[in-house]
Design a protein around this motif. Structure first.
Motif, PDB file in Angstrom:
ATOM      1  N   LEU A 108      -5.169  14.549  -3.920  1.00  0.00           N
ATOM      2  CA  LEU A 108      -4.227  13.437  -3.852  1.00  0.00           C
ATOM      3  C   LEU A 108      -4.122  12.710  -5.187  1.00  0.00           C
ATOM      4  CD1 LEU A 108      -4.859  11.563  -0.487  1.00  0.00           C
ATOM      5  CD2 LEU A 108      -2.812  12.771  -1.181  1.00  0.00           C
ATOM      6  N   LYS A 109      -2.907  12.273  -5.482  1.00  0.00           N
ATOM      7  CA  LYS A 109      -2.691  11.403  -6.629  1.00  0.00           C
ATOM      8  C   LYS A 109      -2.853   9.962  -6.154  1.00  0.00           C
ATOM      9  CE  LYS A 109       1.008   9.899  -9.758  1.00  0.00           C
ATOM     10  NZ  LYS A 109       2.457  10.039 -10.048  1.00  0.00           N
ATOM     11  N   ARG A 110      -3.918   9.292  -6.632  1.00  0.00           N
ATOM     12  CA  ARG A 110      -4.179   7.900  -6.224  1.00  0.00           C
ATOM     13  C   ARG A 110      -4.600   7.108  -7.462  1.00  0.00           C
ATOM     14  NH1 ARG A 110      -7.728   7.931  -0.735  1.00  0.00           N
ATOM     15  NH2 ARG A 110      -9.115   9.295  -1.925  1.00  0.00           N
ATOM     16  N   GLU A 111      -3.606   6.665  -8.206  1.00  0.00           N
ATOM     17  CA  GLU A 111      -3.872   6.007  -9.482  1.00  0.00           C
ATOM     18  C   GLU A 111      -4.265   4.534  -9.326  1.00  0.00           C
ATOM     19  OE1 GLU A 111      -0.425   6.584 -11.881  1.00  0.00           O
ATOM     20  OE2 GLU A 111      -0.796   8.720 -12.215  1.00  0.00           O
ATOM     21  N   PHE A 112      -3.971   3.956  -8.156  1.00  0.00           N
ATOM     22  CA  PHE A 112      -4.210   2.513  -7.994  1.00  0.00           C
ATOM     23  C   PHE A 112      -5.184   2.237  -6.847  1.00  0.00           C
ATOM     24  CE2 PHE A 112       0.313   3.385  -8.992  1.00  0.00           C
ATOM     25  CZ  PHE A 112       0.302   3.014 -10.319  1.00  0.00           C
ATOM     26  N   ILE A 113      -6.110   3.154  -6.624  1.00  0.00           N
ATOM     27  CA  ILE A 113      -6.999   3.011  -5.479  1.00  0.00           C
ATOM     28  C   ILE A 113      -8.098   1.986  -5.755  1.00  0.00           C
ATOM     29  CG2 ILE A 113      -8.561   4.876  -6.171  1.00  0.00           C
ATOM     30  CD1 ILE A 113      -8.701   5.613  -3.165  1.00  0.00           C
TER      31      ILE A 113
ATOM     32  N   VAL B  50       0.860  -1.185   0.000  1.00  0.00           N
ATOM     33  CA  VAL B  50       0.000   0.000   0.000  1.00  0.00           C
ATOM     34  C   VAL B  50       0.895   1.233   0.000  1.00  0.00           C
ATOM     35  CG1 VAL B  50      -1.779   1.287   1.233  1.00  0.00           C
ATOM     36  CG2 VAL B  50      -1.836  -1.217   1.207  1.00  0.00           C
ATOM     37  N   LEU B  51       0.596   2.174  -0.891  1.00  0.00           N
ATOM     38  CA  LEU B  51       1.448   3.343  -1.096  1.00  0.00           C
ATOM     39  C   LEU B  51       0.963   4.553  -0.299  1.00  0.00           C
ATOM     40  CD1 LEU B  51       1.859   2.989  -4.972  1.00  0.00           C
ATOM     41  CD2 LEU B  51       3.427   2.190  -3.191  1.00  0.00           C
TER      42      LEU B  51
ATOM     43  N   ILE C 244       3.947   2.133   2.529  1.00  0.00           N
ATOM     44  CA  ILE C 244       3.690   2.360   3.953  1.00  0.00           C
ATOM     45  C   ILE C 244       3.085   1.143   4.633  1.00  0.00           C
ATOM     46  CG2 ILE C 244       3.437   4.854   3.725  1.00  0.00           C
ATOM     47  CD1 ILE C 244       0.374   4.403   3.782  1.00  0.00           C
ATOM     48  N   ALA C 245       2.751   0.113   3.871  1.00  0.00           N
ATOM     49  CA  ALA C 245       2.217  -1.118   4.455  1.00  0.00           C
ATOM     50  C   ALA C 245       2.465  -2.265   3.490  1.00  0.00           C
ATOM     51  CB  ALA C 245       0.723  -0.978   4.742  1.00  0.00           C
ATOM     52  N   GLN C 246       2.809  -3.424   4.047  1.00  0.00           N
ATOM     53  CA  GLN C 246       3.054  -4.590   3.208  1.00  0.00           C
ATOM     54  C   GLN C 246       2.353  -5.810   3.795  1.00  0.00           C
ATOM     55  OE1 GLN C 246       5.632  -3.306   5.416  1.00  0.00           O
ATOM     56  NE2 GLN C 246       7.545  -3.684   4.336  1.00  0.00           N
TER      57      GLN C 246
ATOM     58  N   LEU D  45      -1.168  -0.786  -4.350  1.00  0.00           N
ATOM     59  CA  LEU D  45      -2.440  -0.083  -4.263  1.00  0.00           C
ATOM     60  C   LEU D  45      -2.255   1.281  -3.613  1.00  0.00           C
ATOM     61  CD1 LEU D  45      -4.574  -3.083  -2.936  1.00  0.00           C
ATOM     62  CD2 LEU D  45      -4.614  -2.176  -5.259  1.00  0.00           C
ATOM     63  N   SER D  46      -3.029   2.248  -4.055  1.00  0.00           N
ATOM     64  CA  SER D  46      -3.037   3.561  -3.408  1.00  0.00           C
ATOM     65  C   SER D  46      -3.738   3.456  -2.059  1.00  0.00           C
ATOM     66  CB  SER D  46      -3.755   4.586  -4.283  1.00  0.00           C
ATOM     67  OG  SER D  46      -3.137   4.696  -5.546  1.00  0.00           O
ATOM     68  N   SER D  47      -3.375   4.344  -1.136  1.00  0.00           N
ATOM     69  CA  SER D  47      -4.005   4.337   0.186  1.00  0.00           C
ATOM     70  C   SER D  47      -5.491   4.657   0.071  1.00  0.00           C
ATOM     71  CB  SER D  47      -3.327   5.367   1.088  1.00  0.00           C
ATOM     72  OG  SER D  47      -1.977   5.048   1.286  1.00  0.00           O
ATOM     73  N   ASN D  48      -6.303   3.749   0.563  1.00  0.00           N
ATOM     74  CA  ASN D  48      -7.752   3.919   0.538  1.00  0.00           C
ATOM     75  C   ASN D  48      -8.203   4.278   1.953  1.00  0.00           C
ATOM     76  OD1 ASN D  48     -10.519   3.720   0.237  1.00  0.00           O
ATOM     77  ND2 ASN D  48     -10.428   1.901  -1.051  1.00  0.00           N
ATOM     78  N   TYR D  49      -7.926   5.529   2.363  1.00  0.00           N
ATOM     79  CA  TYR D  49      -8.152   5.914   3.751  1.00  0.00           C
ATOM     80  C   TYR D  49      -9.621   5.828   4.160  1.00  0.00           C
ATOM     81  CZ  TYR D  49      -3.360   7.633   3.547  1.00  0.00           C
ATOM     82  OH  TYR D  49      -2.001   7.723   3.398  1.00  0.00           O
ATOM     83  N   GLU D  50     -10.522   6.078   3.212  1.00  0.00           N
ATOM     84  CA  GLU D  50     -11.942   5.968   3.537  1.00  0.00           C
ATOM     85  C   GLU D  50     -12.278   4.544   3.977  1.00  0.00           C
ATOM     86  OE1 GLU D  50     -11.651   9.040   0.140  1.00  0.00           O
ATOM     87  OE2 GLU D  50     -10.623   7.221   0.792  1.00  0.00           O
TER      88      GLU D  50
END
Length: 422
Positions: free
Chosen positions: A400-405, A29-30, A38-40, A68-73
């Protein structure tokens, strides 16, 4: 007796809960703007370290991995679901981070059996696997959780009994940099003093270390000795300050774009104030250029704007933020980040009354409160920013740039999972 619930590989587990095809796959997770890992998942950890920039991941590893992009929601909502379930069974709970919570297990008879039950309930209701460490203090519960997570034979739950010989052996092998509250910088100084393990730290002079370093380290030593001195805070304890900020997807030098970003942060901060029944007495506004770009001039301004009286009204917060921005914004700088912090928070129900307040002013406050409550209800029901102050350009550089969310499975109607009958 304390327990520490820790969600295993939380971000990756959230993604897998709604996409079973990711099970067993190496997931990374990016960070914001798809910058660093930031997470694996466990499958990726041997090949990619925490914080590694995405562009530095070897091509052969990247080809076999799922980034994957960070999906904070999604992560935030799943965190709330996990710990609301935990609190249904153990009310005295302190959420320590998005994936960790401390439990008060004093009222439980069989700690291990009850925590195994709790672990199964959380997995069944949310799909998130958790590990639980149990011991006399928070610090020891953290160490116990480390054992529970790393050793499958414990089935996700481990009770670290300070009366067992195993306790001594474990602490003799446990490096001090892994102890909660120590960290790498402090551990290097302790290593120079001949303190290498948790057992050696436990047998040190707590008072002397407290004088040399800090009261936090003194408490850590006492906790390792089995004396609980870090209180359990309630889940409902309000924050003393509230920060809302984020790096931009692209740098910008346009005032109206920075203003729009700050307006969104101010709105979110005011919403958080109301959610914990607080009022802010001042607002801090800050801007940042990109310190990693050596070819551009750097500028890191900030300013504190006092409010006329304590408030959580979004309109008044935005007005204060705009005032601050006018004082610190300078043209010809490319801004990379902006943020707002709510300062000097007070309980809304315990604030000092204004002796000179008129009836008209009190009526204005009442109307403001009603308006903000209505705003929050609509946005909670229909989705954030359904009603907002000023338009929001989804293509603005500050987004935010989140191309892989992945999809926001639990917070967006359009992204709800669909069950297909075959």
């Amino acid at each position: 007796m304390f327990g520490l619930v820790d969600c295993n590989n939380f971000y990756a587990s959230c993604e897998r809960a709604f996409n079973p095809k990711l099970e067993g796959k190496p997931i990374g997770v990016l960070s914001n703007n798809d910058g660093c890992v930031i997470a694996q998942s466990n499958e990726l950890k041997p090949y990619v370290s925490m914080g590694m920039p995405a562009f530095k991941i070897p091509p052969d590893i990247k080809k076999q991995s799922i980034l994957l992009s960070s999906n904070y929601e999604l992560y935030g909502d799943m965190s709330q679901r996990v710990f609301s379930i935990v609190q249904d069974y153990i009310y005295d709970t302190e959420v320590y981070s998005i994936d960790e919570a401390f439990l008060n297990l004093e009222k439980q008879n069989n700690y291990i059996e009850y925590c195994q039950f709790l672990r199964k309930i959380v997995r069944r209701c949310t799909g998130i696997p958790v590990s639980i460490g149990i011991s006399k203090t928070k610090t020891l519960a953290k160490i116990a959780n480390h054992v529970a997570k790393k050793n499958p034979q414990h089935q996700g739950v481990y009770f670290l009994n300070t009366d067992d010989q195993i306790f001594i052996e474990l602490l003799k092998q446990f490096p001090i940099e892994e102890i909660w509250g120590v960290g790498r910088k402090l551990s290097a100084k302790l290593n120079a003093m001949g303190i290498q393990t948790a057992w050696e730290l436990r047998n040190s002079n707590a008072s002397q270390l407290g004088k040399t370093f800090s009261v936090v380290l003194e408490r850590t030593v006492l906790e390792l000795q089995g004396t609980s001195c870090i209180e359990l805070d309630s889940m409902d304890t309000p924050k003393k300050n509230i920060m809302t900020s984020r790096s931009f997807g692209k740098t910008t030098k346009e005032l109206f774009e920075v203003q729009e970003a700050l307006r969104v942060h101010a709105s979110r901060g005011a919403e958080k104030l109301r959610s914990q029944n607080s009022l802010a007495q001042a607002v801090l506004v800050f801007l940042r250029t990109n310190r990693f770009n050596e070819h551009q001039p750097q500028y890191y301004p900030s300013i504190v704007i006092p409010l006329l009286y304590p408030s959580n009204d979004t309109r008044q917060i935005i007005e204060a933020v705009n005032t601050g921005l006018k004082h610190i914004f300078k043209e010809d700088y490319f801004y990379h980040k902006a943020g707002v912090m709510m300062l000097d928070l007070v309980d809304k129900d315990k604030r000092q009354l204004d002796f000179f307040s008129s009836t008209e002013k009190e009526e204005t406050k009442a109307r403001s409160e009603t308006l903000m409550q209505t705003l929050d209800k609509i946005n909670k029901k229909m989705g954030r920013h359904t009603v907002s102050f000023g338009g929001i350009n989804k293509k603005a550089p500050w987004n935010l740039k989140r191309e892989f969310i992945s999809k926001r499975y639990t917070t967006r109607w359009d992204d709800l999972p669909v069950a297909k009958v075959t």
